[in-house]
Design a protein around this motif. Structure first.
Motif, PDB file in Angstrom:
ATOM      1  N   ASN A  33       0.830  -1.218   0.000  1.00 36.48           N
ATOM      2  CA  ASN A  33       0.000   0.000   0.000  1.00 36.48           C
ATOM      3  C   ASN A  33       0.860   1.262   0.000  1.00 36.48           C
ATOM      4  N   SER A  35       2.474   2.744   2.132  1.00 38.45           N
ATOM      5  CA  SER A  35       2.434   3.623   3.300  1.00 38.45           C
ATOM      6  C   SER A  35       3.837   3.782   3.875  1.00 38.45           C
ATOM      7  N   ASP A  52      -4.010  -2.977   0.069  1.00 44.80           N
ATOM      8  CA  ASP A  52      -3.837  -3.052   1.509  1.00 44.80           C
ATOM      9  C   ASP A  52      -4.011  -4.512   1.942  1.00 44.80           C
ATOM     10  N   TRP A  77       3.987  -3.560  10.624  1.00 45.91           N
ATOM     11  CA  TRP A  77       4.657  -2.477  11.362  1.00 45.91           C
ATOM     12  C   TRP A  77       5.785  -3.094  12.174  1.00 45.91           C
ATOM     13  N   ASN A  93      -2.563  -4.221  12.316  1.00 42.09           N
ATOM     14  CA  ASN A  93      -1.743  -4.458  11.121  1.00 42.09           C
ATOM     15  C   ASN A  93      -1.083  -5.818  11.122  1.00 42.09           C
ATOM     16  N   GLN A 331       8.655   7.967   0.953  1.00 42.57           N
ATOM     17  CA  GLN A 331       7.811   7.047   1.699  1.00 42.57           C
ATOM     18  C   GLN A 331       6.403   7.629   1.761  1.00 42.57           C
ATOM     19  N   GLY A 332       5.426   6.802   1.557  1.00 37.07           N
ATOM     20  CA  GLY A 332       4.054   7.280   1.643  1.00 37.07           C
ATOM     21  C   GLY A 332       3.517   7.803   0.329  1.00 37.07           C
ATOM     22  N   ALA A 334       1.776   7.377  -2.773  1.00 36.22           N
ATOM     23  CA  ALA A 334       0.910   6.278  -3.200  1.00 36.22           C
ATOM     24  C   ALA A 334       1.004   6.039  -4.707  1.00 36.22           C
TER      25      ALA A 334
END
Ligand code: UFG
Length: 335
Positions: A33, A35, A52, A77, A93, A331-332, A334
């Protein structure tokens, strides 16, 4: 050759495993995903699915569309300190997410899994080196969530036929020796990149505690090169594909290395002293953690190629020097 779905294949360890799979001739679908992963880190995948892990339907479609027969599940995580502050996030998660992956596998009759676990399942060691049979008494929710899935897997095997190899990583470190992949977390909390950043004058650095009962007073850890971890994943998957049994393996070099020794290695490799201060202990840090990896050496013939600490630091340094801002896709991002 196999079609493999790799969740978290755009992350640090996952991306190195994807590269190793690709080099071995496998067809990889990265499921991420983004994230925490980086699109550029998934460059060795045959295809990339933005998804996800909680989305079982999407996972099922990805398994079906790409005719996957094996899964490597990295997406999780991974910060011990954060897991103490946000156990709900970690259970969501790392437990619910992994169960959703298992649900999709069962529904699509994919019966081979390599599962990322951690030395954190052991808690404070009662003896070292830590073997697979060492008591499991996690001291944070990160370790608990990984252990929960470890404990679920034999039940999934009995009921649904999913065979799994669990790999418990000690301190993953270093970067792809070809310089194509590396470590890019934000924030970066790990020792080696932090010490390198201090040597580069980009950040301050603190040793978390110098009053442990260890030879130089700093914590001892077992640093294992990320490419050696990646190799272990290929061996694990191959063993399942050739009919091998489910198994659990510790992955470390078996060499306890102190924080001070890492700092010295960073100074040697970079040619720059690491400016540092000594602070208090970090909550939740065991004094000594190092593995016995005899079981995977014997069972699968795994052998680390980059066990020397200076070599590990050299690859991490080469990556950070070359990529001062890490990957081009932050990072992050999308898309
Ligand atoms: N350290 C410092 N200063 C820093 C960062 C780290 O002194 O700025 C020390 C830590 O206190 C520890 C050692 O360096 O003694 C290694 O710390 P890392 O944060 O790099 O790694 P950890 O050993 O805390 O974490 C690793 C894995 C986790 C796993 C954990 C088990 O990254 O996934 O071991 O305890 F859960």
């Amino acid at each position: 050759m196999a079609n493999v779905l790799v969740t978290g294949g755009a992350g640090y360890i996952g991306s190195h495993a994807v590269k190793a799979l690709h080099a071995a001739g496998h067809q990889v679908t990265v499921y991420d995903n983004f994230s925490a992963g980086h699109r550029e880190a998934a460059r060795f995948a045959h295809s990339v699915v933005d998804g996800d892990i909680h989305d079982t339907d999407r996972l099922r479609r990805a398994l079906r569309d790409h005719a996957c027969e094996s899964v490597m599940h990295f997406a999780a995580w991974l910060s011990v300190g954060e897991s103490v502050r946000d156990p709900a996030g970690y259970y969501r998660n790392n437990v619910l997410g992994a169960l959703a992956v298992l649900d999709a596998m069962v529904a699509e009759q994919v019966h081979s899994l390599v599962f990322s676990s951690t030395a954190a399942v052991f808690g404070n060691p009662v003896e070292t080196p830590i073997t697979e049979d060492h008591p499991k008494q996690p001291i944070n929710s990160y370790g608990e969530t990984k252990l929960a899935i470890e404990r679920a897997l034999p039940h999934y095997e009995r009921a649904y036929g999913v065979r799994a190899v669990v790999l418990r990583y000690f301190n993953a470190s270093g970067a792809d020796p070809d310089g194509e992949l590396g470590e890019d977390h934000s924030p970066e909390l790990h020792l080696i990149p932090r010490a390198i950043d201090a040597a580069l004058g980009r950040d301050t650095f603190q040793i978390f505690g110098e009053d442990y009962e260890t030879p130089d007073g700093t914590c001892l850890r077992d640093y294992i090169h990320v490419t050696d971890l990646a190799d272990a994943h290929i061996l694990a998957m191959d063993s399942l594909r050739s009919g091998g049994q489910s198994a659990t393996y510790n992955l470390g070099n078996g060499r306890p290395t102190s924080v001070r020794e890492i700092v010295d290695a960073v100074a040697r490799v970079t040619g720059t002293p690491v400016p540092l201060t000594v602070g208090p202990r970090r909550e939740g840090d065991p004094a000594v953690l190092f593995a016995s990896s005899d079981r995977i050496r014997r069972a699968l013939g795994w052998k680390p190629r980059y066990e020397d600490v200076d070599t590990i630091v050299r690859t991490a340094w080469a990556w950070r020097k070359d990529r001062p801002s890490g990957y081009r896709t932050p990072q992050g991002t999308a898309r």
